[in-house]
Design a protein around this motif. Structure first.
Motif, PDB file in Angstrom:
ATOM      1  N   TYR A  23     -67.003 -15.097 -49.833  1.00 53.63           N
ATOM      2  CA  TYR A  23     -66.070 -14.290 -50.868  1.00 53.63           C
ATOM      3  C   TYR A  23     -64.716 -14.685 -51.139  1.00 53.63           C
ATOM      4  O   TYR A  23     -64.250 -15.275 -50.438  1.00 53.63           O
ATOM      5  CB  TYR A  23     -65.947 -12.610 -50.248  1.00 53.63           C
ATOM      6  N   GLU A  24     -64.425 -14.620 -52.458  1.00 53.35           N
ATOM      7  CA  GLU A  24     -63.117 -14.722 -52.808  1.00 53.35           C
ATOM      8  C   GLU A  24     -61.965 -13.864 -52.017  1.00 53.35           C
ATOM      9  O   GLU A  24     -60.868 -14.648 -51.748  1.00 53.35           O
ATOM     10  CB  GLU A  24     -62.784 -14.089 -54.462  1.00 53.35           C
ATOM     11  N   GLU A  25     -62.299 -12.724 -51.783  1.00 49.96           N
ATOM     12  CA  GLU A  25     -61.523 -11.661 -51.025  1.00 49.96           C
ATOM     13  C   GLU A  25     -62.074 -11.299 -49.760  1.00 49.96           C
ATOM     14  O   GLU A  25     -62.722 -10.255 -49.993  1.00 49.96           O
ATOM     15  CB  GLU A  25     -60.878 -10.481 -51.873  1.00 49.96           C
ATOM     16  N   PRO A  26     -62.103 -12.014 -48.692  1.00 47.95           N
ATOM     17  CA  PRO A  26     -62.837 -11.389 -47.579  1.00 47.95           C
ATOM     18  C   PRO A  26     -62.283  -9.997 -47.140  1.00 47.95           C
ATOM     19  O   PRO A  26     -60.822  -9.861 -47.118  1.00 47.95           O
ATOM     20  CB  PRO A  26     -62.607 -12.601 -46.472  1.00 47.95           C
ATOM     21  N   ALA A  27     -63.006  -9.080 -46.656  1.00 49.41           N
ATOM     22  CA  ALA A  27     -62.442  -7.914 -46.168  1.00 49.41           C
ATOM     23  C   ALA A  27     -62.217  -7.987 -44.636  1.00 49.41           C
ATOM     24  O   ALA A  27     -63.347  -8.470 -43.711  1.00 49.41           O
ATOM     25  CB  ALA A  27     -63.483  -6.784 -46.391  1.00 49.41           C
ATOM     26  N   TYR A  28     -61.106  -7.663 -43.888  1.00 49.21           N
ATOM     27  CA  TYR A  28     -61.046  -7.774 -42.469  1.00 49.21           C
ATOM     28  C   TYR A  28     -59.860  -6.941 -42.051  1.00 49.21           C
ATOM     29  O   TYR A  28     -59.113  -6.470 -43.046  1.00 49.21           O
ATOM     30  CB  TYR A  28     -60.809  -9.054 -42.209  1.00 49.21           C
ATOM     31  N   ARG A  68     -66.860  -3.555 -56.784  1.00 48.64           N
ATOM     32  CA  ARG A  68     -67.410  -3.570 -58.209  1.00 48.64           C
ATOM     33  C   ARG A  68     -66.250  -4.663 -58.715  1.00 48.64           C
ATOM     34  O   ARG A  68     -64.837  -4.774 -58.429  1.00 48.64           O
ATOM     35  CB  ARG A  68     -66.842  -2.182 -58.810  1.00 48.64           C
ATOM     36  N   PRO A  69     -66.764  -5.946 -59.069  1.00 47.96           N
ATOM     37  CA  PRO A  69     -65.850  -7.032 -59.179  1.00 47.96           C
ATOM     38  C   PRO A  69     -65.208  -6.789 -60.838  1.00 47.96           C
ATOM     39  O   PRO A  69     -65.819  -6.399 -61.557  1.00 47.96           O
ATOM     40  CB  PRO A  69     -66.749  -8.321 -59.517  1.00 47.96           C
ATOM     41  N   GLN A  70     -63.961  -7.099 -60.897  1.00 50.28           N
ATOM     42  CA  GLN A  70     -63.082  -6.700 -61.769  1.00 50.28           C
ATOM     43  C   GLN A  70     -62.970  -8.057 -62.764  1.00 50.28           C
ATOM     44  O   GLN A  70     -63.445  -9.339 -62.507  1.00 50.28           O
ATOM     45  CB  GLN A  70     -61.832  -6.308 -61.566  1.00 50.28           C
ATOM     46  N   GLU A  71     -62.508  -7.798 -63.960  1.00 49.98           N
ATOM     47  CA  GLU A  71     -62.355  -8.857 -65.011  1.00 49.98           C
ATOM     48  C   GLU A  71     -61.341 -10.001 -64.386  1.00 49.98           C
ATOM     49  O   GLU A  71     -60.240  -9.572 -63.492  1.00 49.98           O
ATOM     50  CB  GLU A  71     -61.697  -8.693 -66.370  1.00 49.98           C
ATOM     51  N   GLY A  72     -61.681 -11.297 -64.463  1.00 51.24           N
ATOM     52  CA  GLY A  72     -60.615 -12.173 -63.953  1.00 51.24           C
ATOM     53  C   GLY A  72     -61.231 -12.903 -62.657  1.00 51.24           C
ATOM     54  O   GLY A  72     -60.754 -13.653 -61.838  1.00 51.24           O
ATOM     55  N   THR A  73     -62.386 -12.125 -61.826  1.00 52.92           N
ATOM     56  CA  THR A  73     -62.871 -12.462 -60.565  1.00 52.92           C
ATOM     57  C   THR A  73     -63.976 -13.579 -60.911  1.00 52.92           C
ATOM     58  O   THR A  73     -64.570 -13.514 -61.931  1.00 52.92           O
ATOM     59  CB  THR A  73     -63.352 -11.280 -59.867  1.00 52.92           C
ATOM     60  N   ASN A  74     -64.207 -14.122 -59.805  1.00 55.09           N
ATOM     61  CA  ASN A  74     -65.679 -15.135 -59.950  1.00 55.09           C
ATOM     62  C   ASN A  74     -66.369 -14.615 -58.554  1.00 55.09           C
ATOM     63  O   ASN A  74     -66.336 -15.255 -57.696  1.00 55.09           O
ATOM     64  CB  ASN A  74     -65.226 -16.370 -59.795  1.00 55.09           C
ATOM     65  N   PRO A  75     -67.229 -13.532 -58.678  1.00 53.64           N
ATOM     66  CA  PRO A  75     -67.696 -13.141 -57.298  1.00 53.64           C
ATOM     67  C   PRO A  75     -68.836 -14.045 -56.943  1.00 53.64           C
ATOM     68  O   PRO A  75     -69.527 -14.501 -57.841  1.00 53.64           O
ATOM     69  CB  PRO A  75     -68.323 -11.776 -57.677  1.00 53.64           C
ATOM     70  N   TYR A  76     -68.790 -14.067 -55.612  1.00 53.62           N
ATOM     71  CA  TYR A  76     -70.000 -14.879 -55.087  1.00 53.62           C
ATOM     72  C   TYR A  76     -71.363 -14.174 -55.144  1.00 53.62           C
ATOM     73  O   TYR A  76     -72.427 -14.868 -55.465  1.00 53.62           O
ATOM     74  CB  TYR A  76     -69.610 -15.168 -53.599  1.00 53.62           C
ATOM     75  N   ILE A  77     -71.329 -12.861 -54.980  1.00 56.27           N
ATOM     76  CA  ILE A  77     -72.247 -11.867 -55.316  1.00 56.27           C
ATOM     77  C   ILE A  77     -71.908 -10.744 -56.365  1.00 56.27           C
ATOM     78  O   ILE A  77     -71.163 -10.303 -56.128  1.00 56.27           O
ATOM     79  CB  ILE A  77     -72.693 -11.289 -53.842  1.00 56.27           C
ATOM     80  N   GLY A  78     -72.747 -10.409 -57.254  1.00 54.62           N
ATOM     81  CA  GLY A  78     -72.550  -9.397 -58.222  1.00 54.62           C
ATOM     82  C   GLY A  78     -72.259  -9.781 -59.566  1.00 54.62           C
ATOM     83  O   GLY A  78     -71.895 -10.972 -59.762  1.00 54.62           O
ATOM     84  N   THR A  79     -71.968  -8.808 -60.359  1.00 55.58           N
ATOM     85  CA  THR A  79     -71.537  -9.044 -61.592  1.00 55.58           C
ATOM     86  C   THR A  79     -70.273  -8.279 -62.090  1.00 55.58           C
ATOM     87  O   THR A  79     -70.214  -7.105 -61.458  1.00 55.58           O
ATOM     88  CB  THR A  79     -72.712  -8.478 -62.513  1.00 55.58           C
ATOM     89  N   ILE A  80     -69.600  -8.692 -62.848  1.00 55.80           N
ATOM     90  CA  ILE A  80     -68.453  -8.215 -63.239  1.00 55.80           C
ATOM     91  C   ILE A  80     -68.462  -6.893 -63.979  1.00 55.80           C
ATOM     92  O   ILE A  80     -69.388  -6.730 -64.819  1.00 55.80           O
ATOM     93  CB  ILE A  80     -67.385  -9.212 -64.313  1.00 55.80           C
TER      94      ILE A  80
END
Length: 373
Positions: free
Chosen positions: A226-231, A181-193
């Motif tokens: 993604y802005e924040e890749p998960a690994y 779930r993208p939060q305020e201040g993000t710029n998601p590649y996929i999805g809506t804040i």
């Protein structure tokens, strides 16, 4: 294609297979003269840096010399330009030639001096003779959108992940659903804040040498949309890669020491060699170690070698080998010149794969100090 490269970037590509961490303690590696910030159009690979090596570089407009043997092995107290060493340094600086040395790290490296010698001598199924470095492994698990899975696998492989034996770009993939779930201040590649999203993703697993994990993670982040890749990065409790000096393996054909000596001379392009051992000894397994092999004669025997081919052998070590029934072929230190063509080709291929068209070639100068009369 880019026709120039920063010297430090060139070294990064070289050290992707021969990192400084492979070097033996106390060895002299790295920058000898010049700057690693300069742009390089033409590079030359040399065994030794002598004055005639510098003169060749000047004549051929070379910007960068990669040498196996360090120019500055002992500390200098002064730079006297009336001495051979001083003249070489002066010429290199005046003509803006950077000199960089890769010594025992290139001996140890896969595809380095000892592998090139083993290949030339047709030593089959070779293994490390004298382990000097153990490479700790990690497991990287990354979660990526399916649309970018192939791109990211390629990026990880190019950064040094996924090497198992003589295989590269090894990985495992499984499909699943990623939720966020993208939060305020993000710029998601996929999805809506503010809205929870579900995305078809691929779980990619691969092996990473611990000393390259930083580079591999950087490649993952750069290739990931993604802005924040998960690994995840896990330490592995399993047999680890060993690197080291020398190689040992099987000899093809029915050889005695006498016939194998002739083969070695032809393969390495040397006219004469020094030989220890009974000439009718059967040779089924051989070890090779470029440079000074005195410490490793008995180690080669314990490992099952019938003969050790090396570059320098002391008189008393030869006596000990003879008494122990161990055959040795001293083909001269200059056999390491095999690295000139091999390393030039390997670096040129790496640069080409990454969009660089740099003129890199082997020095034409022989630096063999001995004459055989």
């Amino acid at each position: 294609m880019k026709n120039t490269i920063a010297a430090n970037t060139l070294i990064q590509y070289f050290e992707s297979f021969a990192p400084k961490s492979y070097a033996l303690e106390g060895d002299k590696n790295g920058l000898m003269v010049g700057s690693l910030k300069k742009k390089v159009k033409k590079a030359m690979v040399a065994l030794d840096v002598l004055e005639k090596t510098i003169d060749e570089a000047i004549e051929k407009d070379v910007d960068f010399i990669l040498a196996h043997h360090p120019l500055l092995f002992h500390p200098l107290k002064q730079i006297d330009v009336d001495t051979p060493m001083g003249r070489m340094i002066k010429k290199a600086i005046e003509h803006e030639i950077t000199i960089y040395a890769a010594h025992t790290n290139l001996d140890v490296a896969e595809g380095g001096v000892n592998d090139l010698l083993a290949e030339r001598l047709q030593i089959k199924d070779s293994n490390v003779l004298a382990p000097t470095y153990t490479e700790t492994l990690q497991k990287l698990v990354a979660f990526v959108p399916a649309s970018h899975a192939k791109q990211i696998r390629e990026a990880l492989g190019a950064a040094g992940a996924g090497h198992i034996g003589h295989y590269s770009h090894c990985s495992f993939s499984a499909e699943g659903i990623g939720r966020f779930r993208p939060q305020e201040g993000t710029n998601p590649y996929i999805g809506t804040i503010g809205k929870e999203e579900e995305v078809g993703e691929v779980r990619i697993e691969t092996i990473v040498p611990a000393n390259r994990s930083g580079k591999v993670i950087a490649a993952l982040v750069k290739a990931h949309p993604y802005e924040e890749p998960a690994y995840d990065l896990y330490p592995l409790d399993q047999p680890q890669f060993q690197r080291g000096l020398g190689r040992i393996g099987k000899v093809e054909g029915d050889h005695t020491l006498a016939s194998y000596v002739e083969f070695v001379k032809q393969a390495l392009g040397v006219k004469t060699v020094r030989v220890v051992g009974e000439l009718d000894t059967k040779i089924r397994k051989a070890a090779v170690l470029g440079g000074d092999g005195n410490k490793y004669v008995m180690q080669a025997k314990r490992a099952g070698a019938d003969v050790l081919i090396t570059g320098d052998l002391y008189y008393h070590v030869a006596q000990d080998a003879l008494m122990a029934g161990m055959c040795v072929i001293d083909a001269g230190h200059h056999i390491e010149a095999i690295m000139k063509e091999g390393v030039a080709e390997k670096i040129a291929a790496l640069l080409s794969e990454n969009g660089y068209h740099i003129d890199i070639f082997a020095s034409a100068q022989s630096t063999e100090p001995f004459q055989f009369l």
